[in-house]
Enzyme design. Structure first.
Site, PDB file in Angstrom:
ATOM      1  N   SER A 240       8.537 -14.521  60.458  1.00  0.00           N
ATOM      2  CA  SER A 240       7.093 -14.664  60.664  1.00  0.00           C
ATOM      3  C   SER A 240       6.780 -16.154  60.752  1.00  0.00           C
ATOM      4  O   SER A 240       6.504 -16.806  59.746  1.00  0.00           O
ATOM      5  CB  SER A 240       6.329 -14.013  59.505  1.00  0.00           C
TER       6      SER A 240
ATOM      7  N   CYS B 260      -0.387 -14.536  53.659  1.00  0.00           N
ATOM      8  CA  CYS B 260      -0.645 -15.151  54.960  1.00  0.00           C
ATOM      9  C   CYS B 260      -2.129 -14.970  55.275  1.00  0.00           C
ATOM     10  O   CYS B 260      -2.677 -13.873  55.121  1.00  0.00           O
ATOM     11  CB  CYS B 260       0.220 -14.505  56.033  1.00  0.00           C
TER      12      CYS B 260
ATOM     13  N   GLY C 152       4.290  -6.051  52.332  1.00  0.00           N
ATOM     14  CA  GLY C 152       5.184  -6.764  51.435  1.00  0.00           C
ATOM     15  C   GLY C 152       6.148  -7.699  52.139  1.00  0.00           C
ATOM     16  O   GLY C 152       6.324  -7.654  53.356  1.00  0.00           O
ATOM     17  N   GLU C 153       6.779  -8.561  51.350  1.00  0.00           N
ATOM     18  CA  GLU C 153       7.834  -9.472  51.805  1.00  0.00           C
ATOM     19  C   GLU C 153       9.176  -8.885  51.372  1.00  0.00           C
ATOM     20  O   GLU C 153       9.536  -8.912  50.194  1.00  0.00           O
ATOM     21  CB  GLU C 153       7.626 -10.863  51.192  1.00  0.00           C
TER      22      GLU C 153
ATOM     23  N   SER D 248      11.962  -8.414  58.504  1.00  0.00           N
ATOM     24  CA  SER D 248      11.019  -9.486  58.820  1.00  0.00           C
ATOM     25  C   SER D 248      10.715 -10.268  57.550  1.00  0.00           C
ATOM     26  O   SER D 248      10.380  -9.687  56.522  1.00  0.00           O
ATOM     27  CB  SER D 248       9.725  -8.904  59.401  1.00  0.00           C
TER      28      SER D 248
ATOM     29  N   CYS E 223       1.037  -7.477  48.827  1.00  0.00           N
ATOM     30  CA  CYS E 223       1.859  -8.639  49.171  1.00  0.00           C
ATOM     31  C   CYS E 223       1.178  -9.886  48.628  1.00  0.00           C
ATOM     32  O   CYS E 223      -0.036 -10.041  48.768  1.00  0.00           O
ATOM     33  CB  CYS E 223       2.037  -8.757  50.683  1.00  0.00           C
TER      34      CYS E 223
ATOM     35  N   ASN F 151      -4.810  -8.839  65.466  1.00  0.00           N
ATOM     36  CA  ASN F 151      -5.540  -7.589  65.284  1.00  0.00           C
ATOM     37  C   ASN F 151      -6.601  -7.791  64.209  1.00  0.00           C
ATOM     38  O   ASN F 151      -6.274  -7.987  63.038  1.00  0.00           O
ATOM     39  CB  ASN F 151      -4.577  -6.464  64.880  1.00  0.00           C
TER      40      ASN F 151
ATOM     41  N   CYS G 190      -0.149  -4.425  63.842  1.00  0.00           N
ATOM     42  CA  CYS G 190       0.408  -5.526  63.059  1.00  0.00           C
ATOM     43  C   CYS G 190      -0.693  -6.268  62.310  1.00  0.00           C
ATOM     44  O   CYS G 190      -1.703  -6.662  62.887  1.00  0.00           O
ATOM     45  CB  CYS G 190       1.142  -6.480  63.993  1.00  0.00           C
TER      46      CYS G 190
ATOM     47  N   CYS H 234      -3.518 -11.967  57.550  1.00  0.00           N
ATOM     48  CA  CYS H 234      -2.981 -10.617  57.342  1.00  0.00           C
ATOM     49  C   CYS H 234      -3.818  -9.867  56.318  1.00  0.00           C
ATOM     50  O   CYS H 234      -4.050 -10.363  55.211  1.00  0.00           O
ATOM     51  CB  CYS H 234      -1.528 -10.701  56.874  1.00  0.00           C
TER      52      CYS H 234
ATOM     53  N   GLU I 194       1.444   2.019  53.322  1.00  0.00           N
ATOM     54  CA  GLU I 194       1.319   2.642  54.633  1.00  0.00           C
ATOM     55  C   GLU I 194       2.593   2.434  55.442  1.00  0.00           C
ATOM     56  O   GLU I 194       3.244   1.391  55.346  1.00  0.00           O
ATOM     57  CB  GLU I 194       0.102   2.068  55.367  1.00  0.00           C
TER      58      GLU I 194
END
Length: 381
Positions: free
Chosen positions: A223, A119, A169-170, A201, A115, A302, A345, A122, A95
């Site tokens: 992050s 985290c 993703g990272e 990021s 990912c 969120n 986010c 997330c 996305e």
């Protein structure tokens, strides 16, 4: 030659495109022509390139293609935020989000299908990991968004003014492909976006942070999400490999190495109710960031199904914000955008195959790959 064997010119930087034409026995200036057609005019066919000879267009169609990710769905939020779902060749999906804000238009770009940094707050991490994206798939998100807004005749006449590598993703675990895509973004033959308007990021992949400051000193966001190792180990598992002391040292190095005037590093801090939003966390954060040119961006959490967290109370966010600012840490509170279309986010999920097993294998490989990078760095010092 089959379609699968063709070179996808969408993902080539200027030097790579020049090399491609040289190997074809053509002049390097052909690279400039084709790059402009692809990225300034969003051409997807060589027949559209009217200043390229017919014979060369035919030759190109036999060995190359211009192919971006396929748009399968578009959503538009009540606040003007737009989200696209892109289908990958292997059936996975990512996305991409466009956030308008006055004269600024920010495109949030994904770098991996899923990912594995995982985290805990997330939704992307909950979906697991499938694979790295190619440079064509990464820059293809910018290309497709540009197509949605119409052709660009001149630089500066485009709604995309900023790009943030903050999607799925990272980015620094897909370093080479992300770097190539950012070089195309920055190139005047690509999208002409200044390096201070391109932000990467990262959850804290320190060896690649060091490399990025030397290769392409774009803006950096970290992050962070916690002011101490014990809590960050829970929220951002990569912290077990790269603890805060080492991460803060890497941030200092990055800030010193970048050449553009705005060398401030953004620290992203999601606000989780009764988890990381207490007064003692604010005090610890001020101490942690002392001596580093940073801006803290507080992000109201969120929610998503089965998240296990709640958004901090509004008053707690305001008090946290006030304490940081009063103690010399420039701090803002991010305005939530696109939450009604799950574009805010931490809400991007896409579609990932074989989630659990792939994710577990990738988590193991993260630590293996970063250990190899550390060993290679030590050998060169």
């Amino acid at each position: 030659m089959t379609a699968q064997q063709k070179v996808n010119l969408l993902g080539l930087s200027r030097p790579q495109m020049e090399e491609f034409f040289l190997t074809m026995g053509e002049k390097k200036f052909r690279a400039q022509q084709v790059l402009k057609w692809i990225h300034h005019h969003q051409a997807d066919s060589f027949e559209q390139m009217t200043d390229v000879g017919k014979a060369l267009r035919q030759k190109l169609s036999e060995v190359a293609e211009i192919r971006g990710p396929k748009v399968t769905h578009e959503s538009i939020s009540r606040d003007g935020t737009r989200k696209w779902v892109f289908e990958m060749d292997n059936g996975g999906a990512v996305e991409t989000v466009f956030i308008p804000d006055g004269r600024r238009g920010t495109l949030c770009v994904s770098s991996q299908v899923g990912c594995a940094v995982d985290c805990s707050f997330c939704s992307t991490g909950k979906q697991g990991f499938q694979r790295d994206m190619t440079s064509a798939e990464i820059i293809g998100q910018v290309w497709q968004a540009s197509r949605a807004f119409g052709p660009r005749r001149n630089l500066g006449q485009h709604p995309i003014t900023n790009v943030v590598m903050m999607g799925m993703g990272e980015p620094l675990l897909n370093y080479d492909k992300v770097l190539t895509a950012m070089r195309i973004m920055k190139d005047d033959l690509g999208y002409g976006i200044g390096k201070k308007r391109i932000t990467v990021s990262t959850s804290g992949v320190i060896p690649k942070m060091n490399q990025l400051s030397e290769d392409l000193d774009v803006s950096l966001a970290v992050s962070l999400h916690a002011p101490n190792d014990e809590l960050r180990n829970q929220l951002v598992p990569l912290n077990r490999k790269y603890p805060l002391k080492d991460l803060m040292a890497a941030c200092k190095r990055y800030s010193k190495n970048i050449t553009h005037r705005h060398n401030t590093i953004t620290m992203e801090y999601v606000m989780l109710r009764d988890v990381n939003d207490k007064p003692e966390h604010a005090r610890q954060l001020v101490k942690l960031l002392n001596g580093i040119p940073v801006k803290v961006n507080l992000i109201p959490f969120n929610p998503f199904p089965h998240a296990g967290y709640e958004r901090s109370r509004k008053n707690d966010i305001l008090e946290f914000h006030k304490y940081l600012n009063d103690n010399g840490v420039m701090t803002t509170v991010r305005t939530t955008r696109g939450d009604d279309i799950d574009a805010a986010c931490g809400q991007l999920v896409g579609q990932v195959k074989d989630r659990t097993r792939r994710s577990e294998r990738w988590k193991e490989s993260i630590f293996h790959r970063t250990e190899q990078t550390d060993d290679n760095t030590a050998q060169t010092q």
